[in-house]
Write a protein that holds these residues in place. Structure first.
Motif, PDB file in Angstrom:
ATOM      1  N   TRP A  47     -32.238  15.832 -69.262  1.00 17.50           N
ATOM      2  CA  TRP A  47     -31.023  15.510 -68.529  1.00 17.50           C
ATOM      3  C   TRP A  47     -30.911  16.344 -67.263  1.00 17.50           C
ATOM      4  N   SER A  48     -29.990  15.918 -66.406  1.00 19.72           N
ATOM      5  CA  SER A  48     -29.852  16.553 -65.090  1.00 19.72           C
ATOM      6  C   SER A  48     -28.836  17.685 -65.066  1.00 19.72           C
ATOM      7  N   ASP A  49     -28.023  17.785 -66.111  1.00 21.34           N
ATOM      8  CA  ASP A  49     -27.008  18.838 -66.118  1.00 21.34           C
ATOM      9  C   ASP A  49     -27.055  19.636 -67.418  1.00 21.34           C
ATOM     10  N   PHE A  50     -26.674  20.890 -67.315  1.00 23.18           N
ATOM     11  CA  PHE A  50     -26.710  21.809 -68.448  1.00 23.18           C
ATOM     12  C   PHE A  50     -25.720  21.402 -69.533  1.00 23.18           C
ATOM     13  N   GLN A  51     -24.571  20.843 -69.144  1.00 20.95           N
ATOM     14  CA  GLN A  51     -23.539  20.459 -70.107  1.00 20.95           C
ATOM     15  C   GLN A  51     -24.070  19.466 -71.128  1.00 20.95           C
ATOM     16  N   SER A  52     -24.996  18.591 -70.720  1.00 14.26           N
ATOM     17  CA  SER A  52     -25.542  17.595 -71.642  1.00 14.26           C
ATOM     18  C   SER A  52     -26.288  18.244 -72.793  1.00 14.26           C
ATOM     19  N   TYR A  53     -26.995  19.333 -72.518  1.00 14.29           N
ATOM     20  CA  TYR A  53     -27.726  20.042 -73.566  1.00 14.29           C
ATOM     21  C   TYR A  53     -26.739  20.694 -74.546  1.00 14.29           C
ATOM     22  N   LEU A  54     -25.643  21.230 -74.013  1.00 10.26           N
ATOM     23  CA  LEU A  54     -24.612  21.805 -74.878  1.00 10.26           C
ATOM     24  C   LEU A  54     -23.981  20.723 -75.758  1.00 10.26           C
ATOM     25  N   ASP A  55     -23.691  19.570 -75.160  1.00  8.72           N
ATOM     26  CA  ASP A  55     -23.074  18.473 -75.911  1.00  8.72           C
ATOM     27  C   ASP A  55     -23.991  17.999 -77.031  1.00  8.72           C
ATOM     28  N   CYS A  56     -25.277  17.870 -76.732  1.00  8.21           N
ATOM     29  CA  CYS A  56     -26.235  17.403 -77.727  1.00  8.21           C
ATOM     30  C   CYS A  56     -26.295  18.342 -78.922  1.00  8.21           C
ATOM     31  N   MET A  57     -26.386  19.650 -78.654  1.00  3.55           N
ATOM     32  CA  MET A  57     -26.478  20.617 -79.743  1.00  3.55           C
ATOM     33  C   MET A  57     -25.157  20.728 -80.502  1.00  3.55           C
ATOM     34  N   LEU A  58     -24.040  20.490 -79.818  1.00  5.92           N
ATOM     35  CA  LEU A  58     -22.746  20.504 -80.501  1.00  5.92           C
ATOM     36  C   LEU A  58     -22.667  19.358 -81.505  1.00  5.92           C
ATOM     37  N   VAL A  59     -23.107  18.174 -81.099  1.00  9.46           N
ATOM     38  CA  VAL A  59     -23.104  17.020 -82.002  1.00  9.46           C
ATOM     39  C   VAL A  59     -24.023  17.286 -83.193  1.00  9.46           C
ATOM     40  N   PHE A  60     -25.217  17.812 -82.911  1.00  7.60           N
ATOM     41  CA  PHE A  60     -26.163  18.111 -83.993  1.00  7.60           C
ATOM     42  C   PHE A  60     -25.583  19.130 -84.969  1.00  7.60           C
ATOM     43  N   THR A  61     -24.962  20.178 -84.448  1.00  2.00           N
ATOM     44  CA  THR A  61     -24.404  21.242 -85.296  1.00  2.00           C
ATOM     45  C   THR A  61     -23.271  20.707 -86.163  1.00  2.00           C
ATOM     46  N   ILE A  62     -22.417  19.861 -85.609  1.00  6.13           N
ATOM     47  CA  ILE A  62     -21.301  19.296 -86.379  1.00  6.13           C
ATOM     48  C   ILE A  62     -21.823  18.428 -87.523  1.00  6.13           C
ATOM     49  N   ILE A  63     -22.791  17.570 -87.228  1.00  2.00           N
ATOM     50  CA  ILE A  63     -23.339  16.682 -88.266  1.00  2.00           C
ATOM     51  C   ILE A  63     -24.041  17.492 -89.355  1.00  2.00           C
ATOM     52  N   ALA A  64     -24.884  18.464 -88.936  1.00  2.00           N
ATOM     53  CA  ALA A  64     -25.619  19.280 -89.910  1.00  2.00           C
ATOM     54  C   ALA A  64     -24.664  20.123 -90.749  1.00  2.00           C
ATOM     55  N   SER A  65     -23.611  20.644 -90.135  1.00  2.00           N
ATOM     56  CA  SER A  65     -22.629  21.462 -90.863  1.00  2.00           C
ATOM     57  C   SER A  65     -21.881  20.621 -91.890  1.00  2.00           C
ATOM     58  N   LEU A  66     -21.549  19.392 -91.514  1.00  2.00           N
ATOM     59  CA  LEU A  66     -20.843  18.508 -92.436  1.00  2.00           C
ATOM     60  C   LEU A  66     -21.716  18.183 -93.647  1.00  2.00           C
ATOM     61  N   LEU A  67     -22.997  17.918 -93.400  1.00  2.00           N
ATOM     62  CA  LEU A  67     -23.921  17.635 -94.501  1.00  2.00           C
ATOM     63  C   LEU A  67     -24.085  18.851 -95.414  1.00  2.00           C
ATOM     64  N   MET A  68     -24.178  20.033 -94.821  1.00  2.00           N
ATOM     65  CA  MET A  68     -24.308  21.250 -95.622  1.00  2.00           C
ATOM     66  C   MET A  68     -23.058  21.476 -96.464  1.00  2.00           C
ATOM     67  N   TYR A  69     -21.889  21.220 -95.889  1.00  2.00           N
ATOM     68  CA  TYR A  69     -20.632  21.379 -96.622  1.00  2.00           C
ATOM     69  C   TYR A  69     -20.571  20.430 -97.821  1.00  2.00           C
ATOM     70  N   LEU A  70     -21.045  19.189 -97.620  1.00  2.00           N
ATOM     71  CA  LEU A  70     -20.973  18.184 -98.677  1.00  2.00           C
ATOM     72  C   LEU A  70     -21.987  18.415 -99.793  1.00  2.00           C
ATOM     73  N   PHE A  71     -23.161  18.947 -99.433  1.00  2.00           N
ATOM     74  CA  PHE A  71     -24.256  19.044-100.404  1.00  2.00           C
ATOM     75  C   PHE A  71     -24.686  20.480-100.704  1.00  2.00           C
ATOM     76  N   ILE A  72     -23.811  21.445-100.411  1.00  2.00           N
ATOM     77  CA  ILE A  72     -24.190  22.843-100.581  1.00  2.00           C
ATOM     78  C   ILE A  72     -24.427  23.211-102.051  1.00  2.00           C
ATOM     79  N   GLU A  73     -23.870  22.429-102.967  1.00  2.00           N
ATOM     80  CA  GLU A  73     -24.058  22.709-104.388  1.00  2.00           C
ATOM     81  C   GLU A  73     -25.406  22.217-104.910  1.00  2.00           C
ATOM     82  N   TYR A  74     -26.111  21.445-104.122  1.00  2.00           N
ATOM     83  CA  TYR A  74     -27.395  20.882-104.537  1.00  2.00           C
ATOM     84  C   TYR A  74     -28.520  21.769-104.006  1.00  2.00           C
ATOM     85  N   ILE A  75     -29.176  22.502-104.902  1.00  2.00           N
ATOM     86  CA  ILE A  75     -30.175  23.483-104.504  1.00  2.00           C
ATOM     87  C   ILE A  75     -31.355  22.844-103.775  1.00  2.00           C
TER      88      ILE A  75
END
Length: 249
Positions: A123-151
């Motif tokens: 991408w041409s701007d730095f903000q896009s990289y921040l936005d991408c990683m923010l979306v990834f972190t939110i999705i991954a965090s939600l999955l970890m919260y839901l399945f944290i009991e599954y080893i």
């Protein structure tokens, strides 16, 4: 009495070595990127460094942070991940700014919200990289919260974290192979990569870190060695990508 003093001295030395090793783990990972950062600033050229390296490390360390919530490991490794993420964003900011300044013609802006797979992580701007990683972190965090009991899920996250980090040298390895050149890549960065990865893998073994850590650490050292071999093979070759005309979108 002498043996008591000797035991106390050995214990003190052991603590000092432990603290030094932990400190090296926390900041040692970012050291290889200092010469690359300085080289880009000095030459005002970021073409020799692959931003996919930053993507690999951001994903790896974000997943490692989430893995910590499911299976606590040593705090130095957690701190290392936090500092590494900050460092990668610093590298991305420098590279994006440098590439934009070097454009002879104003190119069409490419941003994350275009959702154009062809331009992903280019991408041409730095903000896009921040936005991408923010979306990834939110999705991954939600999955970890839901399945944290599954080893099995938690262990999978741990494996993906260290496996992604183990593959961080692959974008640079492939870029060098395609260009048949290592021009623009900091040799000191790769040497420090190798030394740091060897130290890190030994640290994992000695500190009995989760098995995923030291297996993937060994893979990382192997890739580092291959990049160093490329430096020898392509020595003196110009970067072919610089000789070809650049497309302006």
């Amino acid at each position: 009495m002498d043996w008591v003093i000797s035991d106390e001295l050995s214990l003190t030395v052991g603590h000092v070595v432990g603290w030094v090793s932990a400190g090296a783990m926390i900041v040692g990972g970012v050291v290889p990127y200092i010469p690359q950062y300085r080289q880009i600033k000095r030459t005002k050229d970021a073409e020799g460094f692959s931003l996919l390296v930053c993507l690999a490390l951001l994903i790896a360390n974000t997943l490692r942070i989430l893995f910590w919530f499911g299976k606590h490991f040593e705090y130095p490794l957690l701190m290392q991940s936090l500092i590494m993420n900050a460092t990668m964003f610093g590298m991305i900011h420098l590279c994006v700014r440098t590439r934009n300044k070097n454009q002879l013609l104003q190119a069409r802006q490419r941003i994350f919200t275009d959702f154009d797979a062809k331009n992903f992580w280019n991408w041409s701007d730095f903000q896009s990289y921040l936005d991408c990683m923010l979306v990834f972190t939110i999705i991954a965090s939600l999955l970890m919260y839901l399945f944290i009991e599954y080893i099995v899920f938690v262990e999978l996250i741990g494996f993906l974290a260290v496996f992604t980090e183990a593959m961080l040298g692959m974008p640079q390895l492939i870029k060098n192979y395609r260009c048949k050149s290592t021009e623009g890549m900091s040799l000191l960065m790769v040497v420090l990569w190798t030394c740091g990865d060897i130290f890190k893998t030994l640290y994992f073994l000695l500190r009995e870190a989760p098995v995923q850590f030291w297996i993937c650490g060994s893979m990382q050292v192997t890739i580092d060695m291959l990049i160093l071999l490329q430096v020898f093979i392509y020595k003196g070759n110009p970067d072919s990508s610089r000789l070809a005309p650049h497309r302006i979108d």
